[in-house]
Design an enzyme around this catalytic site. Structure first.
Site, short mmCIF file in Angstrom:
data_model
loop_
_atom_site.label_atom_id
_atom_site.label_comp_id
_atom_site.label_asym_id
_atom_site.label_seq_id
_atom_site.Cartn_x
_atom_site.Cartn_y
_atom_site.Cartn_z
N TYR A 150 0.78 -1.24 0.09
CA TYR A 150 -0.13 -0.14 -0.21
C TYR A 150 0.79 1.15 -0.04
O TYR A 150 2.13 1.25 0.53
CB TYR A 150 -0.88 0.03 1.23
CG TYR A 150 -1.93 1.23 1.31
CD1 TYR A 150 -2.89 1.36 0.19
CD2 TYR A 150 -1.83 1.87 2.42
CE1 TYR A 150 -3.59 2.38 0.12
CE2 TYR A 150 -2.83 2.97 2.31
CZ TYR A 150 -3.37 3.26 1.42
OH TYR A 150 -4.64 4.50 1.16
N TYR A 160 -2.79 4.52 9.14
CA TYR A 160 -2.39 3.23 8.86
C TYR A 160 -1.35 2.71 9.78
O TYR A 160 -0.57 1.79 9.56
CB TYR A 160 -1.64 3.37 7.42
CG TYR A 160 -1.68 2.04 6.48
CD1 TYR A 160 -2.83 1.33 6.42
CD2 TYR A 160 -0.54 1.51 6.22
CE1 TYR A 160 -2.90 0.21 5.52
CE2 TYR A 160 -0.70 0.36 5.39
CZ TYR A 160 -1.70 -0.12 5.13
OH TYR A 160 -1.52 -1.50 4.23
P1 NAI Z 1 -8.19 -9.73 4.34
O1 NAI Z 1 -8.23 -9.42 5.70
O2 NAI Z 1 -9.11 -10.66 3.50
O3 NAI Z 1 -6.53 -10.65 3.99
C1 NAI Z 1 -5.57 -10.45 4.99
C2 NAI Z 1 -5.24 -11.88 5.37
O4 NAI Z 1 -3.98 -11.84 6.16
C3 NAI Z 1 -6.28 -12.94 5.88
O5 NAI Z 1 -6.58 -14.03 5.27
C4 NAI Z 1 -5.58 -13.34 7.41
O6 NAI Z 1 -5.98 -14.33 7.83
C5 NAI Z 1 -4.19 -13.27 6.78
N1 NAI Z 1 -3.42 -13.59 8.27
C6 NAI Z 1 -3.19 -12.56 9.23
N2 NAI Z 1 -2.36 -12.87 10.03
C7 NAI Z 1 -1.69 -14.08 9.58
C8 NAI Z 1 -0.74 -14.90 9.79
N3 NAI Z 1 -0.12 -14.86 10.92
N4 NAI Z 1 -0.39 -16.12 9.00
C9 NAI Z 1 -1.14 -16.14 7.67
N5 NAI Z 1 -2.04 -15.57 7.30
C10 NAI Z 1 -2.38 -14.39 8.25
O7 NAI Z 1 -7.76 -8.51 3.46
P2 NAI Z 1 -7.20 -8.08 2.13
O8 NAI Z 1 -7.42 -6.55 1.92
O9 NAI Z 1 -7.53 -8.91 1.14
O10 NAI Z 1 -5.48 -8.09 2.41
C11 NAI Z 1 -4.55 -8.79 1.53
C12 NAI Z 1 -3.26 -8.11 1.55
O11 NAI Z 1 -3.57 -6.88 0.66
C13 NAI Z 1 -2.54 -7.72 2.59
O12 NAI Z 1 -1.46 -7.67 2.84
C14 NAI Z 1 -3.01 -5.80 2.69
O13 NAI Z 1 -2.24 -5.18 3.79
C15 NAI Z 1 -2.99 -5.60 1.31
N6 NAI Z 1 -3.58 -4.56 0.95
C16 NAI Z 1 -4.91 -4.09 1.11
C17 NAI Z 1 -5.59 -3.04 0.84
C18 NAI Z 1 -7.01 -2.96 1.35
O14 NAI Z 1 -7.33 -1.59 1.35
N7 NAI Z 1 -7.83 -3.71 1.64
C19 NAI Z 1 -4.88 -1.94 0.03
C20 NAI Z 1 -3.57 -2.26 -0.35
C21 NAI Z 1 -3.12 -3.63 0.22
#
Ligand code: NAI
Length: 273
Positions: A150, A160
């Protein structure tokens, strides 16, 4: 419409928590493009059980792994190669978590234990994954790794909090390991810097709706949706991008290079009228 861009390729997709997750959409598209893969998430996240639906839809086995545990990651990479019958062509790192954000801590009052956990889960985990893959010689040549980032890595977005540093570290690891794996195995490592997206991780950030609206009104193309992010991931896993590596690739509808937009000017002008 599928073009079989990933036919014959096998991979690991982390982070699919529910239908909103970016990783969920990547999995559906990778399946449609002919890839076979293993799904993984933290054992705690598995309890919600939603991933089983995705696993059935994509005919993809699940291997639980906490991304901060070397033991879990070793089992993930060896298990994936066993189940998929060969070395790995692509990995999606789609993992982020900050207890400081969850608990609503502002930047001046961060809990340092949680801060370390944020960096471990959200950034160092990419290094851990790649180190395990290297040790197991788990990659095929011309493999591709994508992690999601991000723009708070480059610009200050105070809400953030510690995730800003986690993303800066993630992007740096992608460059350093990209150099190493490029030489060793011709494997590329990139980060995609995605627009604000309405997912569990996204909407957990205080002021997210304002972030989202502001970015949408500033970006000439509007915010990039999760589906489009998934398309970009697929292109990076495919053979069409074999020489793109060690990059932080903006997928933000033009946000990062826009100064101001008519929509923002109108909004401010109207609020003063
Ligand atoms: P999400 O909440 O669906 O996915 C985050 C995932 O990380 C979840 O599946 C969670 O279980 C997993 N996770 C957390 N701790 C963990 C651990 N110890 N071991 C393994 N898995 C773990 O949300 P999203 O948005 O799909 O996030 C995916 C990626 O995209 C993240 O890196 C997030 O920072 C990034 N991102 C998201 C944005 C947004 O606005 N939603 C913008 C830019 C980047």
């Amino acid at each position: 419409m599928s073009s079989n861009l990933l036919a014959g390729k096998v991979g690991i997709i982390s982070g699919a928590l529910n239908e909103e997750s970016i990783a969920w959409k990547v999995a559906l598209k990778a399946h449609a493009e002919g890839a076979r893969f293993v799904l993984t998430n933290a054992p705690l996240a598995m309890r919600m059980g939603e991933i089983n639906k995705l696993s059935e839809q994509c005919n993809a086995p699940i291997i639980p792994a906490d991304a901060t545990s070397m033991e879990d990651l070793e089992k993930l990479f060896s298990g994936a190669q066993e189940q998929l019958g060969g070395k790995i062509d692509f990995v999606l790192h789609s993992i982020g978590m900050s207890a400081n954000i969850r608990k609503g801590k502002h930047y001046g009052e961060l809990n340092y234990e949680w801060y370390q956990k944020t960096l471990d889960v959200s950034a160092m985990s990419l290094h851990r994954m790649l180190a395990v893959a290297e040790k197991q010689d788990a990659f095929n040549e011309w493999g591709s790794v994508v992690a999601l980032s991000y723009i708070a890595a480059q610009r200050a977005f105070l809400d953030y909090t510690d995730m800003s540093q986690a993303k800066a570290m993630l992007e740096s690891i992608a460059r350093s390991y990209g150099q190493r794996l490029g030489k060793l195995k011709k494997v590329r490592v990139n980060t995609i810097s995605q627009s604000p997206t309405k997912t569990t991780a996204g909407t957990g950030i205080s002021g997210f709706d304002a972030f989202f609206e502001y970015a949408d009104r500033l970006s000439p193309l509007g915010n990039a949706p999760a589906e489009a992010c998934a398309d970009y991931c697929i292109s990076l896993f495919s053979d069409l991008t074999r020489y793109v590596t060690m990059q932080n690739l903006m997928h933000d509808g033009g946000f990062s290079t826009t100064g101001i937009s008519e929509e923002i000017v109108e909004l401010i002008t109207n609020s003063k009228a």
